[in-house]
Design a protein around this motif. Structure first.
Motif, PDB file in Angstrom:
ATOM      1  N   LEU A  67       6.439 -12.707  -1.464  1.00 22.19           N
ATOM      2  CA  LEU A  67       4.806 -12.520  -2.033  1.00 22.19           C
ATOM      3  C   LEU A  67       5.388 -12.459  -3.265  1.00 22.19           C
ATOM      4  N   HIS A 103      -8.961 -14.404  -5.413  1.00 24.99           N
ATOM      5  CA  HIS A 103      -8.202 -13.152  -5.448  1.00 24.99           C
ATOM      6  C   HIS A 103      -8.019 -12.933  -6.619  1.00 24.99           C
ATOM      7  N   ARG A 107     -10.173  -8.932  -7.919  1.00 29.23           N
ATOM      8  CA  ARG A 107      -9.097  -7.960  -8.413  1.00 29.23           C
ATOM      9  C   ARG A 107      -9.335  -7.569  -9.495  1.00 29.23           C
ATOM     10  N   SER A 247     -10.592  -1.446   2.797  1.00 28.56           N
ATOM     11  CA  SER A 247      -9.039  -1.754   1.824  1.00 28.56           C
ATOM     12  C   SER A 247      -8.141  -0.601   1.202  1.00 28.56           C
ATOM     13  N   ALA A 252      -4.688   3.373   0.606  1.00 27.14           N
ATOM     14  CA  ALA A 252      -4.113   4.709   0.030  1.00 27.14           C
ATOM     15  C   ALA A 252      -3.811   5.927   1.026  1.00 27.14           C
ATOM     16  N   THR A 255      -0.136   4.894   3.355  1.00 31.61           N
ATOM     17  CA  THR A 255       1.120   5.621   2.579  1.00 31.61           C
ATOM     18  C   THR A 255       1.774   6.688   2.160  1.00 31.61           C
ATOM     19  N   THR A 259       5.669   8.703   1.743  1.00 32.68           N
ATOM     20  CA  THR A 259       6.683   9.441   0.349  1.00 32.68           C
ATOM     21  C   THR A 259       6.516  10.741   0.691  1.00 32.68           C
ATOM     22  N   PRO A 298       7.183   3.174   2.583  1.00 30.37           N
ATOM     23  CA  PRO A 298       6.047   3.480   3.961  1.00 30.37           C
ATOM     24  C   PRO A 298       5.341   2.141   3.923  1.00 30.37           C
ATOM     25  N   ARG A 304       3.133 -13.158   5.542  1.00 25.99           N
ATOM     26  CA  ARG A 304       2.147 -14.661   5.100  1.00 25.99           C
ATOM     27  C   ARG A 304       2.702 -15.544   5.977  1.00 25.99           C
ATOM     28  N   ALA A 354       8.670  -1.559  -3.220  1.00 24.59           N
ATOM     29  CA  ALA A 354       7.838  -0.549  -2.409  1.00 24.59           C
ATOM     30  C   ALA A 354       6.298  -0.950  -2.721  1.00 24.59           C
ATOM     31  N   PRO A 359       0.918 -11.083  -6.956  1.00 25.41           N
ATOM     32  CA  PRO A 359      -0.113 -11.091  -7.174  1.00 25.41           C
ATOM     33  C   PRO A 359      -1.038 -10.265  -6.292  1.00 25.41           C
ATOM     34  N   HIS A 360      -0.410  -9.684  -5.243  1.00 22.19           N
ATOM     35  CA  HIS A 360      -0.862  -8.636  -4.807  1.00 22.19           C
ATOM     36  C   HIS A 360      -0.073  -7.482  -5.005  1.00 22.19           C
ATOM     37  N   CYS A 362       0.860  -3.496  -5.291  1.00 19.91           N
ATOM     38  CA  CYS A 362      -0.261  -2.164  -5.781  1.00 19.91           C
ATOM     39  C   CYS A 362      -1.464  -1.907  -6.342  1.00 19.91           C
ATOM     40  N   ALA A 368      -1.292   6.751  -6.488  1.00 19.44           N
ATOM     41  CA  ALA A 368      -0.276   6.935  -6.111  1.00 19.44           C
ATOM     42  C   ALA A 368       0.981   7.394  -6.592  1.00 19.44           C
TER      43      ALA A 368
HETATM   44  C1  HEM Z   1       3.137   5.045  -1.509  1.00 24.09           C
HETATM   45  C2  HEM Z   1       1.719   4.804  -2.069  1.00 24.09           C
HETATM   46  C3  HEM Z   1       1.934   3.287  -1.206  1.00 24.09           C
HETATM   47  C4  HEM Z   1       2.259   1.923  -1.267  1.00 24.09           C
HETATM   48  C5  HEM Z   1       4.096   2.438  -0.123  1.00 24.09           C
HETATM   49  C6  HEM Z   1       1.487   1.125  -1.205  1.00 24.09           C
HETATM   50  C7  HEM Z   1       2.183   0.166  -0.638  1.00 24.09           C
HETATM   51  C8  HEM Z   1       1.636  -1.460  -0.807  1.00 24.09           C
HETATM   52  C9  HEM Z   1       1.869  -3.014  -1.077  1.00 24.09           C
HETATM   53  C10 HEM Z   1       3.807  -3.076  -0.501  1.00 24.09           C
HETATM   54  C11 HEM Z   1       0.537  -3.328  -1.569  1.00 24.09           C
HETATM   55  C12 HEM Z   1       1.058  -5.049  -1.206  1.00 24.09           C
HETATM   56  C13 HEM Z   1       0.169  -5.984   0.307  1.00 24.09           C
HETATM   57  C14 HEM Z   1       1.219  -7.589  -0.036  1.00 24.09           C
HETATM   58  O1  HEM Z   1       1.696  -8.006  -0.486  1.00 24.09           O
HETATM   59  O2  HEM Z   1       0.360  -8.314   0.885  1.00 24.09           O
HETATM   60  C15 HEM Z   1      -0.082  -2.916  -1.959  1.00 24.09           C
HETATM   61  C16 HEM Z   1      -1.722  -3.506  -1.653  1.00 24.09           C
HETATM   62  C17 HEM Z   1      -2.756  -2.617  -1.965  1.00 24.09           C
HETATM   63  N1  HEM Z   1      -3.106  -1.506  -2.009  1.00 24.09           N
HETATM   64 FE1  HEM Z   1      -1.386   0.276  -1.846  1.00 24.09          FE
HETATM   65  N2  HEM Z   1       0.092   1.270  -1.151  1.00 24.09           N
HETATM   66  C18 HEM Z   1       0.055   2.757  -1.956  1.00 24.09           C
HETATM   67  C19 HEM Z   1      -1.021   3.090  -2.306  1.00 24.09           C
HETATM   68  C20 HEM Z   1      -2.599   2.510  -2.843  1.00 24.09           C
HETATM   69  C21 HEM Z   1      -3.183   3.092  -3.047  1.00 24.09           C
HETATM   70  C22 HEM Z   1      -3.081   4.681  -3.420  1.00 24.09           C
HETATM   71  C23 HEM Z   1      -4.144   2.676  -2.440  1.00 24.09           C
HETATM   72  C24 HEM Z   1      -5.504   2.463  -2.939  1.00 24.09           C
HETATM   73  C25 HEM Z   1      -6.256   3.251  -4.496  1.00 24.09           C
HETATM   74  C26 HEM Z   1      -4.038   2.101  -2.629  1.00 24.09           C
HETATM   75  C27 HEM Z   1      -4.846   0.195  -2.719  1.00 24.09           C
HETATM   76  C28 HEM Z   1      -4.129  -1.395  -2.123  1.00 24.09           C
HETATM   77  C29 HEM Z   1      -5.164  -2.292  -2.043  1.00 24.09           C
HETATM   78  C30 HEM Z   1      -5.979  -1.876  -2.489  1.00 24.09           C
HETATM   79  C31 HEM Z   1      -3.893  -3.393  -2.034  1.00 24.09           C
HETATM   80  C32 HEM Z   1      -3.964  -4.764  -2.364  1.00 24.09           C
HETATM   81  C33 HEM Z   1      -3.791  -5.841  -3.684  1.00 24.09           C
HETATM   82  C34 HEM Z   1      -4.584  -6.760  -3.638  1.00 24.09           C
HETATM   83  O3  HEM Z   1      -4.574  -7.450  -2.481  1.00 24.09           O
HETATM   84  O4  HEM Z   1      -3.760  -7.203  -4.501  1.00 24.09           O
HETATM   85  N3  HEM Z   1      -2.399   1.657  -2.465  1.00 24.09           N
HETATM   86  N4  HEM Z   1       0.059  -1.444  -1.494  1.00 24.09           N
END
Ligand code: HEM
Length: 413
Positions: A67, A103, A107, A247, A252, A255, A259, A298, A304, A354, A359-360, A362, A368
Motif C-alpha cells: 500500500l 493523486h 487530494r 468516492s 463513508a 465502511t 464498525t 471493514p 494493486r 483499518a 498515499p491513499h 483514508c 469516521a
Molecule cells: C470505518 C470507516 C472507514 C474505513 C475503515 C475506511 C477505510 C479506507 C481505506 C483502507 C482506504 C485506502 C484505500 C486504498 O489504499 O486503496 C480508504 C480510502 C478512502 N476513504 Fe475511507 N474508510 C472509512 C471511512 C471513510 C469516510 C467517512 C470517508 C468520507 C468522508 C472515506 C473516504 C475515503 C476516500 C475518499 C478514500 C480515498 C483516499 C485516497 O485515495 O487518497 N472513508 N478508506
C-alpha cells in the motif's frame, strides 16, 4: 465473516479456500485461513477457473509495503479485488485509482475540508445524527443495529456533500449495492449487473447535481468545493467531480456501519470489556474506537498491480501481476499485535491499518473517528449494556467485511 472467535487453524486449508468467493467471506472463516497464510504462505497465489490470477499478502509489514509505494504497486488499474482483470475507467480521475503526483494534486485541496480541525463545527450535527440513530433503542425493545447503521454515515456525508435529504435512501441503497453486489440483500440480478446499475445510478445522480449547479455561485458544501477547487493549476472536469463525489460517498457509506455494528457485537460477546467501557466511558472510548476499527477492519481487501518484477513476502511477483492485500489479516498479525484475537478496549500501541497505509490513507479517517467517538459517548451515556437478541448475518463481499443483520437489546442506564 466470523470476527469474534480465535481461528481454528487446523480446520483451515488455504489451498482449498476461495478468497475470491463472496460466500466464503459470509459463511466461512477467513481469519483461520489468513492465520495459516501468515504462518506458512505469506505470498499466496490463487488462479481462478477463467484464468485470472492474483497474489495475496496477509502479513502486516507486507501489506504496508504494497500500500505504501505506488512506484512498485500501482492503483491505476483498479484498487478493488472484484475488478480483477478489468482496467479501471476512473484511473487518473478518481482519488483512489490515481497514483502520485496527480493523486496529491487532487487530494490536498479536498483534504483541507476533511481534517479534524475543519470538521470541528460538525460535532453538533453528528451528535444529532447519532441521537436519531439511537432513538429506537430508548424504548428498550429489540432493534437491528446493523440494519439501522446503514443510514448513519449518509446523514453526515450527505450534509457534508450537500445532497438533499430526500435522496439519501436511494444513495444508501446504491452504495450498498456497489460495496456488496453479491449479497442477496442488495443484488438486483447478477453481481456484475448489480454493480453496473449501482454505478450508473450514482454517477447519473451526481452528474445531475453538477449540471444544475453550473453557472451558479459555488456552494459551501463538498460538491461546491470539488466544483470550484483547482488541482495542479486547473479546475476539475465534471467527470472528475462526479467520480470523487462517488468516492467520498462510497468511502463513508460502505465502511462506517460495519464498525458500529461489529464493535457493539464484540462488546456483547465480551462482558468484561463492556463493563470496563460502561464503567468509565470518558477514559475508555478513545481506545475502544481504535480497537473497534482493528477488530472489525471493514475495508477488508484492496488491490494493486506490480509495476516491475519484484521480490515480495519471500517470493517473486512479475510486472503486471495483481496483488490483493488483506487488511483484516494484517490487523491480526501476531508479529505486531500482542494477543491479536483478544478484544481489548484498552489496547495500547494499537497500530492498526483499518484506514489503510501510505498515499491513499483514508481521507475520511478524521470524520469516521469523530463519528465513532460521539457514537460511543452517546451510547454509554444512554445505555449500560448491549446483548444480542437473534442471529447476526454477515455481508457477502470480498471487499467489505461486516454485518447486514444484528438484532440487539440495549439496557438503559
Ligand atoms: C470505518 C470507516 C472507514 C474505513 C475503515 C475506511 C477505510 C479506507 C481505506 C483502507 C482506504 C485506502 C484505500 C486504498 O489504499 O486503496 C480508504 C480510502 C478512502 N476513504 Fe475511507 N474508510 C472509512 C471511512 C471513510 C469516510 C467517512 C470517508 C468520507 C468522508 C472515506 C473516504 C475515503 C476516500 C475518499 C478514500 C480515498 C483516499 C485516497 O485515495 O487518497 N472513508 N478508506
Amino acid at each position: 465473516m466470523r470476527i469474534t472467535a480465535a481461528p481454528a487453524p487446523a480446520a483451515a486449508d488455504p489451498a482449498a479456500a476461495d478468497l475470491f468467493d463472496p460466500e466464503f467471506h459470509a459463511s466461512g472463516d477467513p481469519h483461520a485461513v489468513w492465520a495459516q497464510l501468515r504462518a506458512h504462505a505469506p505470498l499466496h497465489l490463487q488462479v481462478l477457473p477463467d484464468g485470472r490470477k492474483f497474489w495475496s499478502v496477509t502479513r502486516y509489514d507486507d501489506v504496508c509495503r504494497v500500500l505504501g509505494d505506488h512506484r512498485e504497486f500501482t492503483s491505476e488499474r483498479g484498487s478493488v479485488l472484484t475488478q480483477l482483470g478489468h482496467d479501471d475507467v476512473s484511473s487518473g480521475k478518481m482519488l483512489v485509482s490515481t497514483d502520485p503526483p496527480r493523486h496529491g494534486q487532487l487530494r490536498r485541496p479536498l483534504n483541507r475540508r476533511l481534517t479534524a480541525k475543519a470538521l470541528a463545527d460538525w460535532e453538533d450535527r453528528i451528535r444529532q445524527a447519532v441521537a436519531d440513530f439511537l432513538a429506537p433503542a430508548l424504548g428498550g425493545g429489540v432493534w437491528d443495529v446493523a440494519r439501522r447503521a446503514y443510514r448513519l454515515p449518509m446523514t453526515v456525508a450527505g450534509a457534508l456533500l450537500g445532497v438533499p435529504e430526500k435522496d439519501w435512501d436511494d444513495l444508501v441503497r446504491w452504495t450498498a449495492m456497489a460495496a456488496a453486489p453479491d449479497d442477496a440483500e442488495f443484488s438486483v440480478g447478477s453481481g456484475a449487473a448489480t454493480l453496473a446499475v449501482a454505478h450508473h445510478q450514482t454517477f447519473d445522480y451526481f452528474a445531475a447535481r453538477v449540471r444544475e449547479r453550473r453557472g451558479a455561485e459555488p456552494a459551501a458544501d463538498l460538491i461546491g468545493h470539488l466544483m470550484s477547487m483547482t488541482a495542479g493549476d486547473a479546475p476539475l472536469t465534471d467527470e472528475e467531480v462526479i467520480y470523487n463525489c462517488y468516492s467520498i460517498l462510497l468511502g463513508a457509506n460502505a465502511t462506517t456501519p460495519h464498525t458500529v455494528s461489529g464493535t457493539l457485537l464484540a462488546l456483547s460477546e465480551h462482558p468484561d470489556q463492556l463493563r470496563k467501557a460502561a464503567g468509565d466511558p470518558a477514559a475508555v472510548v478513545p481506545t475502544l474506537v481504535e480497537e473497534g476499527l482493528r477488530w472489525t477492519s471493514p475495508a477488508s481487501s484492496f488491490l494493486r498491480y506490480a509495476v516491475t518484477d519484484t521480490e515480495l513476502a519471500g517470493g517473486r511477483v512479475a510486472a503486471g501481476d495483481a496483488v490483493a492485500v488483506w487488511i483484516g489479516s494484517a490487523n491480526r498479525d501476531e508479529r505486531v499485535f500482542t494477543d491479536p484475537y483478544r478484544f481489548d478496549v484498552l489496547r495500547e500501541d494499537n497500530r492498526h491499518i483499518a484506514f489503510g497505509y501510505g498515499p491513499h490513507y483514508c481521507l475520511g479517517a478524521p470524520l469516521a473517528r469523530l463519528t465513532f467517538r460521539i457514537l460511543f459517548e452517546e451510547f454509554f451515556r444512554l445505555f449500560r449494556s448491549v446483548e444480542t437478541a437473534g442471529p447476526a448475518r454477515h455481508l457477502r463481499s470480498v471487499f467489505i467485511a461486516g454485518l447486514t443483520q444484528l438484532p440487539v437489546v440495549t439496557a438503559p442506564r
